[in-house]
Design a protein around this motif. Structure first.
Motif, PDB file in Angstrom:
ATOM      1  N   ASP A 182       0.830  -1.205   0.000  1.00 37.44           N
ATOM      2  CA  ASP A 182       0.000   0.000   0.000  1.00 37.44           C
ATOM      3  C   ASP A 182       0.866   1.258   0.000  1.00 37.44           C
ATOM      4  N   GLN A 183       1.867   1.280   0.868  1.00 39.68           N
ATOM      5  CA  GLN A 183       2.730   2.451   0.976  1.00 39.68           C
ATOM      6  C   GLN A 183       3.470   2.722  -0.333  1.00 39.68           C
ATOM      7  N   LEU A 184       3.871   1.643  -0.986  1.00 38.32           N
ATOM      8  CA  LEU A 184       4.592   1.816  -2.255  1.00 38.32           C
ATOM      9  C   LEU A 184       3.639   2.260  -3.363  1.00 38.32           C
ATOM     10  N   GLY A 185       2.356   2.139  -3.114  1.00 39.00           N
ATOM     11  CA  GLY A 185       1.379   2.482  -4.140  1.00 39.00           C
ATOM     12  C   GLY A 185       1.314   1.450  -5.253  1.00 39.00           C
ATOM     13  N   VAL A 186       1.754   0.239  -4.962  1.00 36.94           N
ATOM     14  CA  VAL A 186       1.687  -0.820  -5.985  1.00 36.94           C
ATOM     15  C   VAL A 186       0.253  -1.343  -6.054  1.00 36.94           C
TER      16      VAL A 186
END
Lengths: 630, 630
Positions: A182-186
């Protein structure tokens, strides 16, 4: 307070995290491993170990501990369809049919917790403790410390304590709900727009259903169920309780244990079933999703369910997770120990994402085969006996292709830096491929072969002789001694050149006593086996091998064991690899057991030259005679 | 103070005592087990587990725990003889050659202490603790209590405590110096007047001797040595340091470690050897003796080294001890549980003493073969390849016969109460023997066979499907279903008669829930397997078997696995047992795995009648229809 530095921070102690931790802990890396559950898995969850995974566990010395729990073994799958009386069996077929050359042609069923414990014991022996219940709260690859570029913040789940550490790598094995992802926006790409809610129940039953100890797919007018036998006389029932194609679709839809039991009773009629006890019960939604990236910066990686989710029907989840982890483990090891170029890390995503895509495609097809189309008795009989390939129809062919994939032997990595191919930067006339000189394919598993070890006459499995030690495996398939004596001598001479792929990584510290070292006497990155097409008693190691190869005394073998698959071969291992039984060849196998390159064994410098070129690409070093002449 | 009563008092916690204790503890007997050593064996001593013993350990569920210690495995024996340069290898041969149908064709080497621990864990799970260091100080079969006729006095070795108990049986597993044997006045008969002093040394070595991981017999001008590979990279050297044929014979002669090492260096020349560490070293005298009796009253028994001593060369000590104990265990169990007539206890001595005599004869011949006669290279080559039986000489033949004996498969008990034969009191035309209708021989081990279990399609070892549970094993080799359907139905009808050998021992307590009982659903003394000559998928248990046999769902098998030994057979298990592949037969196997009787499977009452007669003799009960008609 000084920030502690780690080689790897691993988030999640399920199959993927534990496998990565186990490998890297064994190879001496400093690991911070956290999991947000207070205890390891107690019951239920993933349970199927596929044949290829069992090979891998054995290669790690963990198979015996798994088997000590007396898991159920699935050799065949039975298909049940509706008829006027309720249900009837239309046929059965092998879950890992004979055309697959597997050591263990069955699926091993054991609950995830027991499997996790085997790994946890192993990492603890190597000084790693899983820190529980802790969770990741933030991370960034800020590069403030070039050696430990990633900062990671973690905290106790009740927020009473927190830590900030720096690491070379961060790995998310968090499962489908991944904070890191989620944090990586993947993004997750949903391959199949249809989602499902599954109910699953482990328990001990009483039934007159005859196939309760088989894996079964049962279609009835009252619905469908999948039956999986388990350890401790248990059986698991899978039931799809809702689908996004339903009119009243609700992803939070749930069923009570009693409702599922009642449902099972209806499906199994005319047979009866009742439960002595229920060990585990769960209802959960499943979508067919795949992460668009496995890493953005080759410092923060993800694997397992964080990257791919799918139905549990084919028992692939844990197996794919294991292979994700092993694939990444040796690549990190080779980069961090100075063997390989950092660029090999890109092959983690390219190799494993391809497998996940194949898995999801397969999962969709599998669901279709089982749900949408009921095989007729005649078709299934064809698959079961398979005596006349000409009679096979499309259904059987699809099934066969699926078997290879579900057993784990269908994994075929494409050519890249580590898997030689026609487009590989290393080019040399002595490279062989499956169209010329060998039936081995790079990117696929080494063919299993039974041989006799020379020093003690033990009959052994060649592919298991080098453990998962992080080294490449060089199999000198030495053909007939009279034919290959000169080529082997030449090969030894050239690899003994200090700039060869073999010698350039020679142990620096020569004061260490390596007398009892079996696998890595000369360097940490290549272990050697030699296999002669000769009778064991006729092989005299010190007379027939130059010292560099003779040093691997425990890895010299006679290819003298008859094999039913190549009944006319004199040297079955050579024959199964499609190599000349007279002239042999040299097979390079990656640390995870997949073929990297195959080279002809020829007099002169050629064999070593080809391998110098191959390893030059991997290591980024100029290897071989040219440089020696400088 | 009340005297405590036991079913068995066992003196000595070596292999024979522990095996007896393990069996009887599992079967629910109350045991007092003492040993005069403060701790279990820490290092050294016996170490060779023969192929047949490994079958037995697997049958007890203990093999995996033994194998977890990664023992050495000996597949071949190498012979080294003197030549002008020192020594040279004249040949090698298999320790358990292919003509022996063994599941595990190797000797397993592991020190006695590790093996003992596996047994100790098992008896502790069943509530038995070995009381240490305690010793026996007296005993008498005074019959004062008819149920517990033997009084036994024991005391702590430092004499601080003592106890007097009463027991049904007293067993001496004390080893060569047996207090019980001395008290009984049982003499040791020395078969071979020659005694020897042996030195034995376990350690980790460095050597360029190429066969250091093989079992070797080395003759040199400097003396002889036997080499045995061990677990943990160790090697054992045996050296005969003195013989009663020596001029200066002294049974207390000893050698220091350094002297033996120096001796080994001389023998191994031109090869070099040095030691990293020595784990164990011992010098001990050995005579070839056998006790004249194993019991006087069938209440006080002896076994293991208390009854037979011999050289360690063939690795038979522990194996013979195991088989002594198992032989006695099930006989005591059958008598005490009311199944068998007390007279079967006499077969313990008659069966096991014969084996000990064969062992001592063999030991003498073996010693002669190895010490007195050096085989020529040509002779050894003949044994090694053995492709042309016509070329075999006396030496090779003797060796082959020896291999069968040393592997443990040569044990052949003579006809007696439990082993049917032409002179057996039970006579019926349907009994088969190896001259008629079967190749099985009573008193010999059941032929191993690989079959497919019907309920779960697992490929399994038929001979292992019933564990060592104290029950007879009845294998219904059911031939072709179309042929045997009526005979099996008739057999079921007749054994369901309340006075049949099968039904007369039916569980009395029918309120017990036996739904999950696999092996003994109907009685405690007979477990049933059914093997059809049919494909697994074609076997429908409930349709093809009467309820009494169908109840053993997990013990129904398809004889559909190809076997290299009978390549043309359709039903390999039937073929290997020499039974008709169409008509089958019924094989009765003793609880310890030896064939008791083989009967034709025929329509009508005959099959059951023959078995009623056989079991009438064993049980002392009138079994069968006659009595039912009274």
């Amino acid at each position: 307070m000084a920030v502690e530095n780690y080689d790897v921070v691993i988030v999640g102690a399920g199959p993927v995290g534990l496998m990565l931790s186990t490998c890297l802990a064994r190879w001496g890396y400093k690991i911070k491993h956290i999991d947000n559950r207070p205890e390891p898995t107690a019951t239920g969850r993933a349970d199927g170990i596929q044949p290829r995974s069992l090979d891998l566990l054995r290669n790690m010395g963990l198979k015996r501990k798994i088997m000590a729990h007396d898991p159920a073994k699935v050799y065949e799958v039975a298909f049940w369809d509706p008829n006027s009386k309720g249900i009837h069996r239309t046929g059965t077929w092998a879950s890992c049919p004979k055309f697959i050359d597997a050591r263990y042609p069955f699926t091993t069923l054991l609950h995830q917790g027991l499997i996790e414990r085997v790994f946890i014991e192993d990492i603890e022996k190597n000084g790693v403790q899983v820190q529980r219940p802790w969770t990741i709260t933030g991370f960034k690859n800020d590069g403030k410390d070039p050696t430990y570029p990633v900062q990671v913040s973690i905290s106790h789940v009740d927020d009473t304590h927190s830590e900030t550490v720096r690491t070379k790598y961060l790995f998310s094995g968090e499962g489908a709900r991944s904070f890191v992802r989620d944090q990586l926006g993947v993004k997750i790409k949903y391959k199949d727009p249809i989602s499902h809610v599954w109910g699953v129940m482990d328990g001990v039953v009483r039934t007159n259903f005859p196939d309760i100890k088989m894996k079964c797919t049962i279609h009835s007018d009252a619905g469908s169920i999948m039956v999986i036998p388990r350890e401790n006389n248990m059986v698991r029932l899978y039931i799809q309780v809702a689908s996004s194609t339903d009119k009243d679709w609700d992803p939070r839809k749930t069923f009570t244990v009693e409702e599922v039991q009642e449902h099972a009773k209806q499906v199994l009629r005319p047979y009866t079933i009742s439960w002595d006890r229920i060990e585990w019960y769960s209802v959960y939604p499943i979508g067919q999703g795949i992460a668009e990236r496995y890493t953005l910066d080759e410092r923060v990686f993800m694997g397992g369910d964080a990257c791919h989710t799918h139905s549990p029907k084919a028992g692939q989840g844990m197996n794919t997770a294991f292979l994700d982890a092993v694939n990444l483990a040796w690549k990190i090891h080779h980069v961090e120990s100075g063997f390989a170029n950092r660029s090999i890390l890109s092959t983690y995503e390219s190799e494993r994402k391809l497998i996940a895509e194949t898995l999801l495609d397969f999962d969709a097809r599998y669901a279709k085969l089982f749900s949408a189309r009921i095989p007729s008795a005649g078709e299934v009989a064809g698959a079961s006996s398979a005596q006349n390939p000409a009679e096979e129809n499309e259904f059987v062919k699809t099934f066969k292709a699926s078997c290879e994939f579900t057993s784990g032997y269908g994994v075929a990595y494409l050519p890249n830096t580590v898997n030689w191919g026609a487009e590989h930067p290393a080019q040399h006339p002595l490279f062989l491929n499956y169209q010329k000189g060998t039936s081995l394919r790079t990117g696929r598993i080494l063919t299993p072969a039974t041989v006799t070890r020379v020093v003690d006459a033990n009959v052994v499995h060649l592919e298991q002789q080098i453990p998962l030690n992080g080294s490449y495996r060089m199999y000198i398939m030495a053909g007939e001694p009279s034919k290959t004596s000169a080529p082997i001598k030449d090969f030894a001479t050239h690899i003994s050149n200090p700039t060869s792929f073999y010698s350039i990584f020679a142990h620096k510290d020569t004061s260490v006593d390596r007398y009892h070292e079996l696998h890595n006497p000369h360097n940490d990155f290549i272990s050697v086996c030699t296999v002669f097409n000769a009778k064991r008693a006729d092989i005299h190691i010190d007379e027939m091998l130059p010292p560099v190869f003779a040093r691997y005394r425990d890895h010299v073998f006679a290819d003298d064991v008859w094999d039913q698959r190549v009944p006319d071969a004199k040297a079955a291992a050579h024959a199964k690899m499609g190599l000349s039984e007279e002239d042999g060849g040299v097979v390079i196998v990656r640390p995870d057991g997949y073929v990297g390159a195959v080279v002809k064994l020829e007099g002169g410098a050629g064999t070593c030259e080809a391998l110098n070129k191959y390893f030059s690409v991997i290591t980024g070093k100029r290897l071989g005679e040219e440089r020696a002449a400088l």
